[in-house]
Design a protein around this motif. Structure first.
Motif, PDB file in Angstrom:
ATOM      1  N   THR A 129       0.833  -1.198   0.000  1.00 11.14           N
ATOM      2  CA  THR A 129       0.000   0.000   0.000  1.00 11.14           C
ATOM      3  C   THR A 129       0.867   1.248   0.000  1.00 11.14           C
ATOM      4  OG1 THR A 129      -1.817  -1.126   1.116  1.00 11.14           O
ATOM      5  CG2 THR A 129      -1.756   1.267   1.310  1.00 11.14           C
ATOM      6  N   ALA A 130       1.899   1.261   0.822  1.00 14.89           N
ATOM      7  CA  ALA A 130       2.792   2.419   0.878  1.00 14.89           C
ATOM      8  C   ALA A 130       3.479   2.627  -0.466  1.00 14.89           C
ATOM      9  CB  ALA A 130       3.818   2.244   1.997  1.00 14.89           C
ATOM     10  N   ALA A 131       3.997   1.575  -1.069  1.00  7.95           N
ATOM     11  CA  ALA A 131       4.682   1.716  -2.354  1.00  7.95           C
ATOM     12  C   ALA A 131       3.727   2.241  -3.423  1.00  7.95           C
ATOM     13  CB  ALA A 131       5.290   0.380  -2.783  1.00  7.95           C
ATOM     14  N   ASN A 132       2.519   1.711  -3.458  1.00 10.73           N
ATOM     15  CA  ASN A 132       1.542   2.147  -4.446  1.00 10.73           C
ATOM     16  C   ASN A 132       1.185   3.620  -4.255  1.00 10.73           C
ATOM     17  OD1 ASN A 132      -0.649   1.645  -6.501  1.00 10.73           O
ATOM     18  ND2 ASN A 132      -1.864   2.290  -4.756  1.00 10.73           N
ATOM     19  N   GLU A 133       0.790   3.977  -3.057  1.00 13.39           N
ATOM     20  CA  GLU A 133       0.311   5.343  -2.801  1.00 13.39           C
ATOM     21  C   GLU A 133       1.443   6.360  -2.869  1.00 13.39           C
ATOM     22  OE1 GLU A 133      -2.792   5.845  -2.901  1.00 13.39           O
ATOM     23  OE2 GLU A 133      -3.589   3.873  -2.443  1.00 13.39           O
ATOM     24  N   SER A 153      -1.692  10.130   7.702  1.00 15.11           N
ATOM     25  CA  SER A 153      -2.388   9.566   8.858  1.00 15.11           C
ATOM     26  C   SER A 153      -2.407   8.037   8.788  1.00 15.11           C
ATOM     27  CB  SER A 153      -3.810  10.116   8.912  1.00 15.11           C
ATOM     28  OG  SER A 153      -4.537   9.514   9.949  1.00 15.11           O
ATOM     29  N   LEU A 154      -2.737   7.488   7.616  1.00 18.03           N
ATOM     30  CA  LEU A 154      -2.760   6.028   7.433  1.00 18.03           C
ATOM     31  C   LEU A 154      -1.389   5.429   7.728  1.00 18.03           C
ATOM     32  CD1 LEU A 154      -4.008   3.331   6.453  1.00 18.03           C
ATOM     33  CD2 LEU A 154      -3.350   4.023   4.129  1.00 18.03           C
ATOM     34  N   PHE A 155      -0.340   5.985   7.126  1.00 12.21           N
ATOM     35  CA  PHE A 155       0.982   5.397   7.310  1.00 12.21           C
ATOM     36  C   PHE A 155       1.525   5.645   8.716  1.00 12.21           C
ATOM     37  CE2 PHE A 155       1.136   5.941   2.511  1.00 12.21           C
ATOM     38  CZ  PHE A 155       0.613   4.670   2.318  1.00 12.21           C
ATOM     39  N   GLY A 156       1.036   6.678   9.384  1.00 11.23           N
ATOM     40  CA  GLY A 156       1.370   6.858  10.790  1.00 11.23           C
ATOM     41  C   GLY A 156       0.800   5.719  11.632  1.00 11.23           C
ATOM     42  N   ASP A 160       4.337   0.677  12.530  1.00 10.34           N
ATOM     43  CA  ASP A 160       5.008  -0.521  13.050  1.00 10.34           C
ATOM     44  C   ASP A 160       4.970  -1.695  12.076  1.00 10.34           C
ATOM     45  OD1 ASP A 160       5.675   0.843  15.354  1.00 10.34           O
ATOM     46  OD2 ASP A 160       3.992   0.053  16.509  1.00 10.34           O
ATOM     47  N   LEU A 161       4.146  -1.605  11.050  1.00  7.30           N
ATOM     48  CA  LEU A 161       4.099  -2.658  10.032  1.00  7.30           C
ATOM     49  C   LEU A 161       5.036  -2.365   8.861  1.00  7.30           C
ATOM     50  CD1 LEU A 161       0.244  -3.327   9.823  1.00  7.30           C
ATOM     51  CD2 LEU A 161       1.968  -4.744  10.969  1.00  7.30           C
ATOM     52  N   LEU A 162       5.458  -1.115   8.726  1.00  3.72           N
ATOM     53  CA  LEU A 162       6.279  -0.701   7.595  1.00  3.72           C
ATOM     54  C   LEU A 162       7.764  -0.863   7.890  1.00  3.72           C
ATOM     55  CD1 LEU A 162       4.409   2.603   6.664  1.00  3.72           C
ATOM     56  CD2 LEU A 162       4.350   0.430   5.407  1.00  3.72           C
ATOM     57  N   SER A 163       8.520  -1.169   6.849  1.00 13.23           N
ATOM     58  CA  SER A 163       9.979  -1.234   6.982  1.00 13.23           C
ATOM     59  C   SER A 163      10.515   0.179   7.203  1.00 13.23           C
ATOM     60  CB  SER A 163      10.585  -1.828   5.705  1.00 13.23           C
ATOM     61  OG  SER A 163      10.365  -0.950   4.605  1.00 13.23           O
ATOM     62  N   GLU A 169      10.622   6.880   3.207  1.00  7.62           N
ATOM     63  CA  GLU A 169       9.998   7.349   1.964  1.00  7.62           C
ATOM     64  C   GLU A 169       8.700   8.112   2.261  1.00  7.62           C
ATOM     65  OE1 GLU A 169      10.280   7.516  -2.279  1.00  7.62           O
ATOM     66  OE2 GLU A 169      11.635   6.499  -0.911  1.00  7.62           O
ATOM     67  N   CYS A 170       7.939   7.638   3.228  1.00  5.89           N
ATOM     68  CA  CYS A 170       6.725   8.363   3.637  1.00  5.89           C
ATOM     69  C   CYS A 170       7.075   9.794   4.066  1.00  5.89           C
ATOM     70  CB  CYS A 170       6.021   7.651   4.787  1.00  5.89           C
ATOM     71  SG  CYS A 170       5.165   6.140   4.321  1.00  5.89           S
ATOM     72  N   ARG A 171       8.115   9.921   4.882  1.00  2.95           N
ATOM     73  CA  ARG A 171       8.526  11.247   5.333  1.00  2.95           C
ATOM     74  C   ARG A 171       9.019  12.095   4.175  1.00  2.95           C
ATOM     75  NH1 ARG A 171      10.477   8.020   9.579  1.00  2.95           N
ATOM     76  NH2 ARG A 171      12.598   8.055   8.765  1.00  2.95           N
ATOM     77  N   ALA A 172       9.777  11.496   3.266  1.00  2.00           N
ATOM     78  CA  ALA A 172      10.328  12.243   2.131  1.00  2.00           C
ATOM     79  C   ALA A 172       9.227  12.743   1.191  1.00  2.00           C
ATOM     80  CB  ALA A 172      11.308  11.369   1.356  1.00  2.00           C
ATOM     81  N   VAL A 173       8.217  11.921   0.961  1.00  2.00           N
ATOM     82  CA  VAL A 173       7.167  12.272   0.002  1.00  2.00           C
ATOM     83  C   VAL A 173       6.062  13.085   0.649  1.00  2.00           C
ATOM     84  CG1 VAL A 173       5.414  11.334  -1.572  1.00  2.00           C
ATOM     85  CG2 VAL A 173       7.662  10.251  -1.437  1.00  2.00           C
ATOM     86  N   LEU A 174       5.672  12.714   1.861  1.00  2.00           N
ATOM     87  CA  LEU A 174       4.507  13.322   2.503  1.00  2.00           C
ATOM     88  C   LEU A 174       4.834  14.316   3.606  1.00  2.00           C
ATOM     89  CD1 LEU A 174       2.372  10.055   2.803  1.00  2.00           C
ATOM     90  CD2 LEU A 174       2.198  11.826   1.019  1.00  2.00           C
TER      91      LEU A 174
END
Length: 177
Positions: A129-133, A153-156, A160-163, A169-174
């Motif tokens: 999901t993270a890679a797609n979004e 919010s979702l990835f926050g 604990d499930l994300l590498s 990458e979430c921080r870099a993009v969002l």
């Protein structure tokens, strides 16, 4: 296996399906590449490459009907195909709110079945999901503007499930919110 999958995606016309950032095929290849850059195992990378074969809750175009699941499994392997199905079957509104919990409520949008996946499938679903979004948010500023806060919010919640590479990458993009 990935080369066979790309060839089949081309046969099925993925390069002709419009998608943010170009075509569906380009998006699928970027998702696979992002998962690879995060160190995802090969089965998860192949699932990333093929995640839209059956359509998704957010992208209804299917390249293959569910009745042909065995054919996809033959091309990418059973583990990768089961991840493609899990991703495609995810009823996001029902499943995402509890995905971070051990007793997650996962609703299969194809069958209506509700179950609690174990930790590994939940991790795989979160990572895919993270890679797609994140690919969509990276490539399309309008998408990022419209959905960035909700994705953050979702990835926050799924943190604990994300590498660690996915979290970076979430921080870099969002951003950090």
């Amino acid at each position: 296996m990935s080369e066979r999958a790309v060839a089949w995606l081309r046969e099925l016309g993925a390069q002709d399906v419009a998608h943010p950032g170009g075509t569906l095929l380009l998006h699928l290849e970027r998702v696979r590449g992002l998962l690879a850059s995060w160190g995802a195992r090969p089965a998860l990378q192949r699932a990333g490459l093929c995640h839209a074969f059956y359509g998704t809750d957010g992208f209804p175009t299917a390249l293959l009907p569910l009745a042909r699941r065995a054919e996809l499994a033959e091309v990418i392997g059973e583990e990768a195909e089961s991840l493609v199905y899990l991703y495609a079957a995810c009823d996001r509104a029902a499943s995402y709110p509890t995905l971070d919990r051990a007793e997650a409520v996962f609703r299969d949008r194809f069958t209506g079945r509700v179950h609690s996946p174990s930790e590994r499938p939940r991790r795989d679903l979160a990572e895919l999901t993270a890679a797609n979004e994140l690919d969509l948010a990276w490539i399309d500023p309008a998408f990022r503007e419209a959905w960035g806060g909700e994705l953050l919010s979702l990835f926050g919640r799924l943190r604990d499930l994300l590498s660690e590479p996915a979290r970076r990458e979430c921080r870099a993009v969002l951003g950090d919110g």
